[in-house]
Every structure is written in C-alpha cells, then in structure tokens.
Design a protein around this motif. Structure first.
Motif, short mmCIF file in Angstrom:
data_model
loop_
_atom_site.label_atom_id
_atom_site.label_comp_id
_atom_site.label_asym_id
_atom_site.label_seq_id
_atom_site.Cartn_x
_atom_site.Cartn_y
_atom_site.Cartn_z
N PHE A 294 0.84 -1.20 0.00
CA PHE A 294 0.00 0.00 0.00
C PHE A 294 0.88 1.25 0.00
CE2 PHE A 294 -3.13 3.00 1.84
CZ PHE A 294 -4.21 2.73 1.01
N SER A 295 1.96 1.23 0.77
CA SER A 295 2.89 2.36 0.78
C SER A 295 3.50 2.56 -0.60
CB SER A 295 3.98 2.13 1.84
OG SER A 295 4.94 3.16 1.80
N GLN A 296 3.90 1.48 -1.24
CA GLN A 296 4.49 1.58 -2.57
C GLN A 296 3.50 2.13 -3.58
OE1 GLN A 296 5.74 -2.49 -2.96
NE2 GLN A 296 7.68 -2.17 -1.86
N ALA A 297 2.23 1.72 -3.45
CA ALA A 297 1.20 2.24 -4.36
C ALA A 297 0.98 3.73 -4.14
CB ALA A 297 -0.10 1.46 -4.17
N LEU A 298 0.96 4.15 -2.88
CA LEU A 298 0.85 5.59 -2.60
C LEU A 298 2.03 6.35 -3.20
CD1 LEU A 298 -0.34 5.43 1.12
CD2 LEU A 298 -1.69 6.30 -0.79
N ASP A 299 3.22 5.78 -3.09
CA ASP A 299 4.40 6.41 -3.70
C ASP A 299 4.24 6.54 -5.21
OD1 ASP A 299 5.84 6.84 -1.35
OD2 ASP A 299 6.93 4.93 -1.49
N ARG A 300 3.75 5.50 -5.85
CA ARG A 300 3.58 5.55 -7.31
C ARG A 300 2.62 6.65 -7.72
NH1 ARG A 300 3.71 -0.07 -6.76
NH2 ARG A 300 1.44 -0.28 -6.80
N HIS A 301 1.62 6.90 -6.87
CA HIS A 301 0.64 7.96 -7.17
C HIS A 301 1.04 9.30 -6.55
CE1 HIS A 301 -2.27 5.38 -9.18
NE2 HIS A 301 -2.11 4.48 -8.22
N ARG A 302 2.24 9.34 -5.97
CA ARG A 302 2.79 10.57 -5.39
C ARG A 302 1.87 11.16 -4.33
NH1 ARG A 302 6.39 13.55 -10.04
NH2 ARG A 302 7.13 11.64 -11.01
N ILE A 303 1.40 10.27 -3.47
CA ILE A 303 0.54 10.68 -2.36
C ILE A 303 1.36 10.59 -1.08
CG2 ILE A 303 -1.54 10.14 -1.04
CD1 ILE A 303 -2.73 8.95 -3.62
N ALA A 304 1.49 11.71 -0.40
CA ALA A 304 2.30 11.77 0.82
C ALA A 304 1.68 10.90 1.91
CB ALA A 304 2.41 13.21 1.30
N HIS A 305 2.54 10.23 2.66
CA HIS A 305 2.07 9.38 3.75
C HIS A 305 3.26 9.01 4.62
CE1 HIS A 305 3.70 6.52 0.85
NE2 HIS A 305 3.80 5.63 1.84
N ALA A 306 2.97 8.40 5.76
CA ALA A 306 4.01 7.88 6.65
C ALA A 306 3.74 6.40 6.88
CB ALA A 306 4.00 8.64 7.98
N PHE A 307 4.76 5.59 6.65
CA PHE A 307 4.65 4.15 6.87
C PHE A 307 5.83 3.71 7.74
CE2 PHE A 307 5.92 -0.16 5.05
CZ PHE A 307 5.14 -0.87 5.95
N ALA A 308 5.54 3.06 8.86
CA ALA A 308 6.58 2.62 9.79
C ALA A 308 6.48 1.13 10.03
CB ALA A 308 6.45 3.36 11.12
N THR A 309 7.65 0.47 10.12
CA THR A 309 7.70 -0.91 10.57
C THR A 309 8.46 -0.96 11.89
OG1 THR A 309 9.72 -1.32 9.28
CG2 THR A 309 7.61 -1.87 8.24
N TYR A 310 8.27 -2.02 12.63
CA TYR A 310 8.91 -2.15 13.92
C TYR A 310 9.07 -3.65 14.22
CZ TYR A 310 4.01 -2.85 15.15
OH TYR A 310 2.71 -3.31 15.17
N ASP A 311 9.96 -3.97 15.13
CA ASP A 311 10.14 -5.36 15.56
C ASP A 311 8.98 -5.74 16.48
OD1 ASP A 311 12.51 -6.01 14.20
OD2 ASP A 311 13.71 -4.96 15.70
N GLY A 312 8.11 -6.60 16.00
CA GLY A 312 6.95 -6.99 16.80
C GLY A 312 5.99 -7.81 15.98
N THR A 313 5.01 -8.41 16.65
CA THR A 313 4.01 -9.24 16.01
C THR A 313 2.71 -8.44 15.84
OG1 THR A 313 3.24 -10.19 18.10
CG2 THR A 313 5.08 -11.29 16.99
N HIS A 314 1.58 -9.16 15.72
CA HIS A 314 0.34 -8.48 15.35
C HIS A 314 -0.20 -7.57 16.45
CE1 HIS A 314 -3.02 -7.85 12.71
NE2 HIS A 314 -3.90 -8.27 13.61
N THR A 315 -0.03 -7.97 17.72
CA THR A 315 -0.61 -7.15 18.79
C THR A 315 0.36 -6.84 19.93
OG1 THR A 315 -1.46 -9.14 19.92
CG2 THR A 315 -2.94 -8.05 18.36
N ASP A 316 1.60 -7.35 19.88
CA ASP A 316 2.44 -7.21 21.06
C ASP A 316 3.02 -5.81 21.25
OD1 ASP A 316 4.37 -7.20 19.07
OD2 ASP A 316 5.61 -8.78 19.96
N HIS A 317 2.79 -4.91 20.28
CA HIS A 317 3.23 -3.52 20.43
C HIS A 317 2.05 -2.55 20.33
CE1 HIS A 317 7.22 -5.10 20.22
NE2 HIS A 317 7.79 -3.91 20.17
#
Length: 345
Positions: A294-317
């Motif tokens: 989804f972040s890559q698609a937003l980039d292709r359409h030049r739509i500003a956004h913030a996407f973050a990843t982190y060390d963790g599972t589905h709910t532990d953070h």
C-alpha cells in the motif's frame, strides 16, 4: 465499558496563558445508536449498536469549546473495552488520552462492530448490513448532533487496528469529504499478498476466524444466506494446488484498499494525512506485506504518507503504537489542521 463510567484523573493543572488552573475530569460514556443502515441485515444482528465515547478533561468545564473527533475502529473478535481494560500490554486508552490534556484534546468515538462471525469489516455487506453507511454517515451525524464537535472534515480522523485498520483505510479513501486524517495500526487484508496471495497458506487451511468473517462480509449481492459457506477467491485442490475463482476475486478486490487505491487514487489524494504501521514479525504475513504494498502504491501515485515498521508481532506492540504514534499523529494533525491547503476543501 457497557455503562456510563467516570474516569478518575486526580488533579489536572491546565496552564493555559492567562487562565487559572482548573480541576477537570475526563469521562467515558456509552451511548446506543439505532441504525437504519444495519436494520434487517441477513444474519439478524441488532441494529442497536453500543458507541463508546471518550470526552476529554476540559469537555465539562470549557462549555463553549468544540472538539475534533477520532473514530477508532476495533479488530476482529474484539470490542472497544479491550483498549481500556489492560488487554494490550496493560494499556488504558483513557489514561493515555488524559496525558494529552490541554489545547490538543480530542474526542474519541468507538463503535461496537463485532458479530457472531467475528467482525463486520466496516463495509456495506449483503450479509452483515451497510456498515460503511453506518460509520461514515449515521455515526458521524449522531456524534455531531450529540456532542460538541467541530463538524467539519479537517477536524475528523479515522483510526483502527487489524480489521479496524482495514476499515479505516477503506473508509478514508471512500469518504474524504467526511474524514481528513487516517492512521491504521497493523491493518489486515489490504490485498492478495503474503498469506492471502494465491499461493498463500490461508487457502489450504480450514475456513474460520477472521478469514471467514471477511469472506462473509465480501459476499456478492444475492449471496445472503447467513449459514451458507461464503465463496472464496482461491481454494485448495486435491493435488495440492490452488484454484483461482476470478469472479469472487474481483468481488473481493472491490473492497480491498490496495486495489481501490490503484483504480482511483483521488480519494486518498484528498486526505490531509495518511499513516500506518506494521510489525516485521506479524504472524499474519499479509499485514506487513499489504502495508508495504500500500505504501508503494501511494508512492507511485505521489501521495504523501508515513509508513513505519517495527520489531513486533500483530498485537504485542499495540500499546506502544497507540501511545507513541497513533494518538500523537492526531494531536499534531488537529493542531495544524488549518495549515494544509487541502484541508480547507
């Protein structure tokens, strides 16, 4: 959280310029909204939905003040009360919001969207009822009529976790005239990637849990029998392969935000702020893969956004992401809402 609750805060000093400090107390109330959009749904769900509302500390003392609103959508098999009772690493959402007291306060509205299959997915569904209309139209109108909100798009945000993150991204792109900001925590089901790809493991497992709820929610019009197994876009074959069902796949793609964005990015382009995150060890692999796509698609359409990843599972953070990322995102967005030109539209 099923009855009106007083939220104990102790003494709170509001050091606003030229104003004496006052004691203030936040409140969490639960209202009931009778929904026309959900009336007569095929699975017999009640159209009377509990709405949990957090009112910030100054709400009862600054009676002329109006507030921005965040609509917070819960995940599958969950409910709003879990954000207050310590279910997620001891998180108390009310206490976290209390710590943000002051000029950046906002109301938080949490509709109960669970059902006997695990969740509504917040879409207009042939089986579950018109949940998109419920959130984007009925709920917003109900809250604006009942509480002192700022009834304009630049003072409204959508947020959600897992299924709720899906709902937040889906509804934000569909209703940019109603909502200006969106933050999705570990959003599920954005596209056919990871374990939801055609070759993914999900299609070789018994249908159940959130996948069955999603299949029920996405069932095509006319396929309303509540107990019938919903059609799937991919099914396992006896030889260990996976068969593709193109018509069902196309129906699901009408809902999945990744494909909605690719078909028509205009709604997402109109938003004033888009942010989402995912854990690198999420056991639902379509979450991280889908968020990245989804972040890559937003980039292709030049739509500003913030996407973050982190060390963790589905709910532990969850607590960390709520307290250090999602809530501050909205506090900052509403504080600067007058600045972006797009937000004036």
């Amino acid at each position: 959280m099923r009855h009106q609750v007083g939220w104990g805060l102790g003494l709170l000093l509001l050091a606003l310029a030229g104003v004496a400090a006052v004691d203030a107390q936040a409140r969490v109330v639960v209202e009931t909204l009778h929904s026309t959009a959900l009336r007569g749904n095929a699975i017999g769900d009640s159209p009377d939905r509990a709405i949990t509302v957090y009112l910030p500390p100054s709400y009862d003392t600054q009676v002329a003040r109006r507030y921005p609103v965040v609509y917070l959508l819960h995940g599958a098999t969950s409910e709003p009360g879990e954000w207050f009772d310590g279910s997620y690493q001891g998180m108390d959402l009310g206490a976290a919001l209390d710590r943000m007291a002051g000029p950046g306060e906002f109301i938080v509205v949490m509709p109960a969207a669970n059902n006997r299959y695990g969740g509504s997915f917040y879409v207009n569904s042939a089986r579950f009822g018109r949940w998109e209309d419920f959130v984007a139209k009925e709920l917003v109108a109900f809250v604006d009529a009942r509480f002192r909100t700022q009834p304009e798009r630049r003072a409204r945000g959508l947020a959600g976790q897992s299924m709720g993150g899906f709902g937040a991204l889906y509804l934000a792109g569909r209703h940019p005239d109603t909502f200006a900001y969106v933050y999705a925590v570990s959003p599920c089901c954005l596209g056919f990637v990871g374990d939801l790809a055609q070759a993914g493991a999900r299609w070789r497992q018994p249908l159940g849990g959130w996948l069955r709820a999603m299949a029920m929610a996405f069932a095509a019009p006319g396929n309303t029998a509540p107990e019938a197994e919903p059609p799937l876009p991919f099914t396992a074959t006896p030889d260990g392969g996976v068969e593709r069902h193109v018509a069902v796949e196309a129906t699901w793609k009408r809902y999945m935000p990744l494909y909605r964005l690719e078909r028509d990015p205009a709604g997402y382009r109109r938003l004033c702020g888009i942010a989402f995150d995912a854990g690198l060890q999420d056991q639902i692999t379509s979450v991280t893969a889908g968020a990245r796509a989804f972040s890559q698609a937003l980039d292709r359409h030049r739509i500003a956004h913030a996407f973050a990843t982190y060390d963790g599972t589905h709910t532990d953070h969850t607590r960390e992401r709520f307290e250090t990322a999602m809530l501050p995102f909205f506090a900052h967005a509403f504080a600067s809402a007058a600045a972006p030109k797009a937000c004036a539209r």
